[in-house]
Enzyme design. Structure first.
Site, PDB file in Angstrom:
ATOM      1  CD  GLU A 335      14.660  -7.173 -39.159  1.00 39.13           C
ATOM      2  OE1 GLU A 335      15.588  -6.444 -38.754  1.00 39.13           O
ATOM      3  OE2 GLU A 335      13.678  -6.729 -39.779  1.00 39.13           O
ATOM      4  CG  ASP A 359      13.788  -0.781 -38.005  1.00 45.38           C
ATOM      5  OD1 ASP A 359      14.416  -1.717 -37.495  1.00 45.38           O
ATOM      6  OD2 ASP A 359      13.200  -0.866 -39.103  1.00 45.38           O
ATOM      7  CG  HIS A 525      17.739  -3.180 -35.555  1.00 44.30           C
ATOM      8  ND1 HIS A 525      18.107  -4.452 -35.950  1.00 44.30           N
ATOM      9  CD2 HIS A 525      16.671  -2.848 -36.324  1.00 44.30           C
ATOM     10  CE1 HIS A 525      17.309  -4.865 -36.916  1.00 44.30           C
ATOM     11  NE2 HIS A 525      16.433  -3.906 -37.161  1.00 44.30           N
TER      12      HIS A 525
END
Length: 588
Positions: A335, A359, A525
């Site tokens: 991401e 995550d 994260h």
């Protein structure tokens, strides 16, 4: 060819001739040689080569000799200095005045000559001039002719050297954004001032259409692609397709997707570091790459709503092998979370091992686990744990299938065995991506991390008005009973890679409970590395002038520049913030 960054060793000496200096020359230079030998025999660069040291051309007793040493270091790509001495020297005359690299000073603890007095004097000069320096002073008095480096001194020298080398390895490299901001995630709003001023790095960016351009125009190595297809068919297990029936792709469509994601990996790698094979194929510009030490791929949603996702690419870039064999890993952020990418980079440069991107998904309390599974947690899991799970990609080294002394580890690539590579592949499958989330398809990575590995979870955050801050949580991976794992894992996406993590609690602050760790974590994260490296991270952060807002490292292991103590000795967290704020970024 780009030189490795080196550590400069500076032997300083009492400048008085006619007996004093002459009597100290051999001992002083031998101290420098012993430090250089320690570092070169213990530490390695990310490519596996021994770390190189440069020793000043002579002992340093006066300013001209300090200047000669400085000139040599400038030509030798020295990224940090260690000054060593067994005696009194002239403080500000012999110190290194470079403001943009780290400095450390080892003053020999002996009674015949006042090495400790010089250490105190020159550290005072460093503080006055605003050039931080780490002070190293052995706990026990040594004999004047003792050439051994005490264990406590070794520990500080190596901790300093590891962190200092990380600053040198980052300097003049790049963070490459492939795409832009993913789903409004703050970490993927890339801040070029942070990279430039704190890390000495530049930022580069390519649009994700660069992937389709290179595919359409054949800007990749076709021979490698054919070899990769054969390897993937032989070694990669396609996992269970959990999609709704109307979203399941045909066998032919999946075959095309495998071709696509393999090309994505090759193109992502070539974008980062280049590929001389492309020049042979007539693509000279693309062959040079972007000199990227770390990169990130936006993916969601503009790419993944239409094309296969980046999970396979991200997984194998972060893994230490592919169809070309065992190699060093890349550092690659899901991401395009640049801040987690930097967190991974810090970990990687300190350990030379691949990094888990995850995550920080769920806190499971003992009560919730008992309610859902009927199982009572015990051992390291007794206080609860965190579910670390990335949305489809993770280094295969994160399986924990490599071993050392019979225990699961994540190790540098030069230690990795072919049998361990096979074990990682056998314990991983690649299910078709969840097409409700990833409409374009692709293949996720699914495995379970082995338990009982010491790990450190790290996150860099940006705070408006303050700048970057770092948080660190040391702990262990867990191995839950199989039925408990499946029950909990199935409540999220069982097609993704899972790591169960229990941080080490201290009973205070953010580490009063596992819930408090989760509640104080600064972003969605985390970067997880093998080993308890919190102390090294704190040392590195102080070099870069990044305060640490949360950690569970024992106080006796904290090693920062000496002038941090002048900001206060009781509340170390507050002193760290004030020191970093006053001194400002390393490269500004």
């Amino acid at each position: 060819m780009i030189q490795h960054p080196r550590i400069g060793i500076r032997p300083t000496i009492d400048g008085r001739r006619q007996g004093v200096r002459e009597s100290l020359e051999v001992q002083t230079m031998n101290m420098a040689k012993s430090v250089a030998d320690l570092i070169s025999s213990t530490l390695k660069y990310p490519d596996g080569e021994p770390v190189e040291c440069v020793i000043s051309p002579s002992t340093i007793g006066r300013v001209p000799e300090a200047a000669a040493s400085h000139e040599l270091f400038k030509k030798s790509n020295v990224c940090a200095t260690i000054t060593v001495t067994p005696c009194w020297c002239y403080g500000s005359e012999t110190m290194d005045m470079s403001p943009d690299i780290p400095h450390a000073i080892w003053g020999f603890n002996g009674t015949e000559r006042p090495g400790a007095v010089y250490l105190a004097a020159v550290l005072a000069s460093h503080a006055q001039k605003g050039i931080p320096a780490f002070g190293i002073y052995g706990r026990d008095v040594q004999e004047a002719n003792d050439t051994d480096i005490p264990e406590d001194v070794k520990e500080k020298l190596l901790r300093y050297a590891r962190a200092a080398l990380a600053t040198g390895l980052m300097r003049d490299t790049a963070y490459l954004s492939m795409g832009s901001v993913s789903m409004g995630i703050g970490g993927s709003i890339v801040n070029p001032d942070f990279f430039q001023e704190y890390l000495g790095m530049r930022n580069e960016s390519v649009d994700m259409t660069e992937f389709t351009r290179r595919m359409d125009r054949g800007i990749y190595d076709p021979e490698e692609f054919e070899r990769a297809m054969v390897w993937v068919k032989e070694h990669i297990k396609e996992g269970v397709d959990r999609n709704r029936e109307d979203l399941i792709l045909s066998k032919e469509e999946k075959e095309k997707q495998w071709e696509f994601v393999i090309k994505m990996f090759m193109i992502g790698r070539d974008l980062m570091v280049g590929n001389p094979r492309l020049a042979e194929l007539g693509f000279e510009e693309e062959a040079v790459g972007h000199h990227a030490l770390v990169a990130g791929f936006q993916g969601q949603r503009q790419w993944t709503d239409h094309f296969p996702n980046g999970d396979f690419m991200e997984t194998f870039l972060n893994t230490q092998f592919d169809w070309n064999g065992i190699r060093k890993p890349f550092v690659f952020a899901t991401e395009n979370d640049s801040l987690n990418g930097v967190s991974m980079l810090f970990n990687y440069l300190l350990t030379n091992t691949p990094q888990i991107f995850a995550d920080v998904r769920t806190y499971w309390s003992p009560e919730a686990v008992k309610r859902v599974t009927g199982h009572t947690l015990e051992g390291r899991a007794a206080a609860g744990f965190l579910h670390l799970i990335n949305s489809g990609s993770c280094t295969l080294d994160g399986t924990g299938q490599a071993t050392r002394d019979g225990k699961p580890v994540m190790k540098p690539f030069w230690e990795l065995e072919e049998s361990e590579v096979q074990a990682m592949l056998e314990n991983t499958d690649f299910p078709p991506a969840n097409r409700e989330y990833f409409r374009g398809g692709g293949f996720s990575t699914r495995f379970l991390t082995k338990g009982d590995m010491p790990v450190t979870m790290v996150r860099l955050n940006l705070l408006k008005g303050v700048g970057p801050v770092l948080q660190i949580a040391e702990g262990y991976t867990l191995e839950l009973p199989e039925d408990v794992h499946h029950t909990l894992d199935n409540r999220t996406d069982p097609g993704w890679p899972t790591t169960w993590f229990a941080p080490r609690l201290t009973g205070k602050g953010a580490f009063k409970s596992v819930y408090d760790v989760m509640n104080n974590w600064g972003a969605n994260h985390g970067a997880i590395t093998y080993g308890h490296i919190g102390a090294d991270l704190i040392t590195l952060a102080s070099m870069l002038r990044i305060p640490v807002n949360m950690h569970n490292v024992p106080e006796e292991d904290i090693f920062r520049p000496k002038n941090w103590s002048l900001f206060g000795t009781e509340d170390l967290e507050s002193a760290d913030y004030r020191a970093c704020q006053l001194l400002g970024p390393l490269h500004k």
